[in-house]
Design a protein around this motif. Sequence first.
Motif, PDB file in Angstrom:
ATOM      1  N   ARG A 206       0.836  -1.205   0.000  1.00  0.00           N
ATOM      2  CA  ARG A 206       0.000   0.000   0.000  1.00  0.00           C
ATOM      3  C   ARG A 206       0.871   1.255   0.000  1.00  0.00           C
ATOM      4  N   GLY A 207       1.947   1.225   0.791  1.00  0.00           N
ATOM      5  CA  GLY A 207       2.877   2.346   0.800  1.00  0.00           C
ATOM      6  C   GLY A 207       3.696   2.425  -0.479  1.00  0.00           C
ATOM      7  N   VAL A 208       4.054   1.274  -1.040  1.00  0.00           N
ATOM      8  CA  VAL A 208       4.815   1.255  -2.294  1.00  0.00           C
ATOM      9  C   VAL A 208       4.008   1.918  -3.407  1.00  0.00           C
ATOM     10  N   LYS A 209       2.699   1.673  -3.414  1.00  0.00           N
ATOM     11  CA  LYS A 209       1.836   2.324  -4.419  1.00  0.00           C
ATOM     12  C   LYS A 209       1.946   3.843  -4.325  1.00  0.00           C
ATOM     13  N   GLN A 210       1.961   4.368  -3.104  1.00  0.00           N
ATOM     14  CA  GLN A 210       2.072   5.814  -2.934  1.00  0.00           C
ATOM     15  C   GLN A 210       3.411   6.331  -3.462  1.00  0.00           C
ATOM     16  N   LEU A 211       4.476   5.572  -3.238  1.00  0.00           N
ATOM     17  CA  LEU A 211       5.789   5.956  -3.763  1.00  0.00           C
ATOM     18  C   LEU A 211       5.778   5.983  -5.288  1.00  0.00           C
ATOM     19  N   ILE A 212       5.181   4.962  -5.877  1.00  0.00           N
ATOM     20  CA  ILE A 212       5.112   4.901  -7.347  1.00  0.00           C
ATOM     21  C   ILE A 212       4.281   6.055  -7.883  1.00  0.00           C
ATOM     22  N   ASP A 213       3.138   6.339  -7.231  1.00  0.00           N
ATOM     23  CA  ASP A 213       2.307   7.478  -7.645  1.00  0.00           C
ATOM     24  C   ASP A 213       3.092   8.791  -7.585  1.00  0.00           C
ATOM     25  N   LEU A 214       4.000   8.883  -6.623  1.00  0.00           N
ATOM     26  CA  LEU A 214       4.796  10.100  -6.443  1.00  0.00           C
ATOM     27  C   LEU A 214       5.926  10.198  -7.459  1.00  0.00           C
ATOM     28  N   GLY A 215       6.168   9.097  -8.186  1.00  0.00           N
ATOM     29  CA  GLY A 215       7.230   9.096  -9.191  1.00  0.00           C
ATOM     30  C   GLY A 215       8.568   8.627  -8.659  1.00  0.00           C
ATOM     31  N   ILE A 216       8.559   7.974  -7.479  1.00  0.00           N
ATOM     32  CA  ILE A 216       9.795   7.464  -6.888  1.00  0.00           C
ATOM     33  C   ILE A 216      10.149   6.117  -7.524  1.00  0.00           C
ATOM     34  N   ASP A 217      11.409   5.942  -7.866  1.00  0.00           N
ATOM     35  CA  ASP A 217      11.901   4.678  -8.417  1.00  0.00           C
ATOM     36  C   ASP A 217      12.055   3.682  -7.273  1.00  0.00           C
ATOM     37  N   THR A 218      11.209   2.654  -7.240  1.00  0.00           N
ATOM     38  CA  THR A 218      11.225   1.689  -6.142  1.00  0.00           C
ATOM     39  C   THR A 218      11.920   0.378  -6.524  1.00  0.00           C
ATOM     40  N   ARG A 219      12.673   0.379  -7.619  1.00  0.00           N
ATOM     41  CA  ARG A 219      13.402  -0.834  -7.989  1.00  0.00           C
ATOM     42  C   ARG A 219      14.526  -1.118  -6.984  1.00  0.00           C
ATOM     43  N   GLU A 220      14.935  -2.370  -6.912  1.00  0.00           N
ATOM     44  CA  GLU A 220      16.044  -2.729  -6.024  1.00  0.00           C
ATOM     45  C   GLU A 220      17.325  -2.031  -6.444  1.00  0.00           C
ATOM     46  N   GLU A 221      17.465  -1.786  -7.749  1.00  0.00           N
ATOM     47  CA  GLU A 221      18.649  -1.078  -8.241  1.00  0.00           C
ATOM     48  C   GLU A 221      18.731   0.349  -7.707  1.00  0.00           C
ATOM     49  N   ALA A 222      17.583   0.881  -7.266  1.00  0.00           N
ATOM     50  CA  ALA A 222      17.541   2.246  -6.730  1.00  0.00           C
ATOM     51  C   ALA A 222      17.717   2.267  -5.211  1.00  0.00           C
TER      52      ALA A 222
ATOM     53  N   ASN B  97      -4.781  -3.859   4.787  1.00  0.00           N
ATOM     54  CA  ASN B  97      -5.631  -3.024   3.938  1.00  0.00           C
ATOM     55  C   ASN B  97      -5.253  -3.188   2.467  1.00  0.00           C
ATOM     56  N   LEU B  98      -5.085  -4.441   2.063  1.00  0.00           N
ATOM     57  CA  LEU B  98      -4.679  -4.756   0.692  1.00  0.00           C
ATOM     58  C   LEU B  98      -5.755  -5.604   0.022  1.00  0.00           C
ATOM     59  N   TYR B  99      -6.602  -4.938  -0.745  1.00  0.00           N
ATOM     60  CA  TYR B  99      -7.652  -5.636  -1.481  1.00  0.00           C
ATOM     61  C   TYR B  99      -8.070  -4.751  -2.640  1.00  0.00           C
ATOM     62  N   ASP B 100      -8.667  -5.364  -3.662  1.00  0.00           N
ATOM     63  CA  ASP B 100      -9.167  -4.598  -4.808  1.00  0.00           C
ATOM     64  C   ASP B 100     -10.585  -4.139  -4.501  1.00  0.00           C
ATOM     65  N   GLU B 101     -10.802  -2.829  -4.564  1.00  0.00           N
ATOM     66  CA  GLU B 101     -12.133  -2.294  -4.258  1.00  0.00           C
ATOM     67  C   GLU B 101     -13.150  -2.690  -5.313  1.00  0.00           C
ATOM     68  N   LYS B 102     -12.703  -2.793  -6.560  1.00  0.00           N
ATOM     69  CA  LYS B 102     -13.612  -3.183  -7.645  1.00  0.00           C
ATOM     70  C   LYS B 102     -13.093  -4.492  -8.233  1.00  0.00           C
ATOM     71  N   GLY B 103     -14.018  -5.443  -8.391  1.00  0.00           N
ATOM     72  CA  GLY B 103     -13.597  -6.750  -8.870  1.00  0.00           C
ATOM     73  C   GLY B 103     -12.948  -7.512  -7.737  1.00  0.00           C
ATOM     74  N   GLY B 104     -11.850  -8.171  -8.022  1.00  0.00           N
ATOM     75  CA  GLY B 104     -11.153  -8.922  -6.996  1.00  0.00           C
ATOM     76  C   GLY B 104     -11.858 -10.227  -6.683  1.00  0.00           C
ATOM     77  N   ASP B 105     -11.330 -10.949  -5.697  1.00  0.00           N
ATOM     78  CA  ASP B 105     -11.907 -12.237  -5.342  1.00  0.00           C
ATOM     79  C   ASP B 105     -12.944 -12.076  -4.231  1.00  0.00           C
ATOM     80  N   ALA B 106     -13.419 -13.220  -3.736  1.00  0.00           N
ATOM     81  CA  ALA B 106     -14.475 -13.187  -2.710  1.00  0.00           C
ATOM     82  C   ALA B 106     -13.998 -12.492  -1.440  1.00  0.00           C
ATOM     83  N   MET B 107     -12.722 -12.706  -1.064  1.00  0.00           N
ATOM     84  CA  MET B 107     -12.172 -12.041   0.124  1.00  0.00           C
ATOM     85  C   MET B 107     -12.213 -10.524  -0.050  1.00  0.00           C
ATOM     86  N   ASP B 108     -11.814 -10.054  -1.239  1.00  0.00           N
ATOM     87  CA  ASP B 108     -11.804  -8.618  -1.514  1.00  0.00           C
ATOM     88  C   ASP B 108     -13.210  -8.038  -1.399  1.00  0.00           C
ATOM     89  N   ARG B 109     -14.178  -8.777  -1.917  1.00  0.00           N
ATOM     90  CA  ARG B 109     -15.553  -8.268  -1.899  1.00  0.00           C
ATOM     91  C   ARG B 109     -16.095  -8.193  -0.472  1.00  0.00           C
TER      92      ARG B 109
END
Length: 432
Positions: A60-76, A408-420
């Motif tokens: 969930r935090g990694v998504k925020q980093l990616i949205d911010l444009g941060i390079d989250t690769r191991e090489e970085a 707090n890791l689930y797909d709000e739309k679609g996803g599996d039964a657990m997500d729903r």
Amino acid sequence: MTSATSRRRPDEDAEVIVVGAGPAGSTAATYLARAGLDVLLLEKSVFPREKVCGDGITPRGVKQLIDLGIDTREEAGWLHNRGLRVVGGGVRMELDWPSLADFPPYGVVRPRNDFDDLLARNAQRAGARLLQQTTVTGAVTDERTGRITGVEAKTGPERVPVTYRAPLVLACDGVSARLALSVGIEKRDDRPMGVAVRRYYTSPRTKDDFLESHLELWDRSNRDGPKLLPGYGWIFGMGDGTVNVGLGILSTSKAYGKTDYRQLMRSWLDGTPEEWGFREENATGRIGGAALPMGFNRMPHYRNGLLLVGDAGGMVNPFNGEGIAYAMESAALAAECVVHALARPTGFSREQALRRYPTAVQQALGGYFRMGNIFSKLIGNPAVMRMATKHGLPRATLMRFVLKLLANLYDEKGGDAMDRVISTTTRLTPSA
């Protein structure tokens, strides 16, 4: 000097002041500066600086980093992990992060002294003006309207008193919440708090594909036999020869506020296998402690030109003590509302845009945090925690569901039964 396109008045130092350059403040400052606003980012410390934290960031935090444009690769420079290892009740289970459309399939680990520095420099590159060694002591308000007009601070090694002025201020000043307190926004005692302590050790466990969580802490150095300690523990390999080891206790536990947390941690670690290296001679620093403000324990999140973001608004997840992801999420929401507000004329229309911020935060996190507040009360009872550990851990399918819920890791739309199930329950849970 005010630029030709700035909406800044001659008596103002910025269009927006952001107080605190942690994950919340630096994220907000980056988005605001990218939108072309004149942003002043005030930080009491000097980077790089130490911060008490587990240093582990979920997808969930990694998504925020990616949205911010941060390079989250191991090489970085990011150490990736594939999931969570849960230890308790005689069971040791490895759970991969769920495969989702909304979040990446990996978490990361990075020391906070480096992580926060990286985010602050990113804000600077976007155009924010960073002033370090500047401690904000309170808000400046208009005596007639009560509206915020700036902040009072002490700056530099000599702590020279200074006033900075702007029509909008983002309080990203963490659990201390000095700005909120200065305008009378108090902490809610009906919401949980946590306390965490952590220390770094040189250890052969430094490289690990999993973050490790201990649901039971045993003091095996006790002469009368193993003793169950309050709280939960973590072991996060840093990949640099060291391990971040820590523990947390919730305010819903009877042990909260009555425990020597540092001694508690030593008791737990003295009972761990010696080859792990969690002994005094392998420690690379002191034991640090911090409070964790959870479940929206400070509200309202907006009042008279002041927006509370991240820890200042009590936005730590009551399920797992995670704060970075929610600091960055709330910062993105706050920045969006401020950008839209400053694109409008002053007055009612601008205020409408600003009042959208607490609504947006409630819609995004309110129901989930409400469930987390209930959860924290339940597990504050040691008997409930022991029963859950004994009967829940051996069931792999149940634990995969629990991982999705707690992180707090689930797909709000679609996803599996657990997500729903999680999505529907979160949506239907009152956020008050």
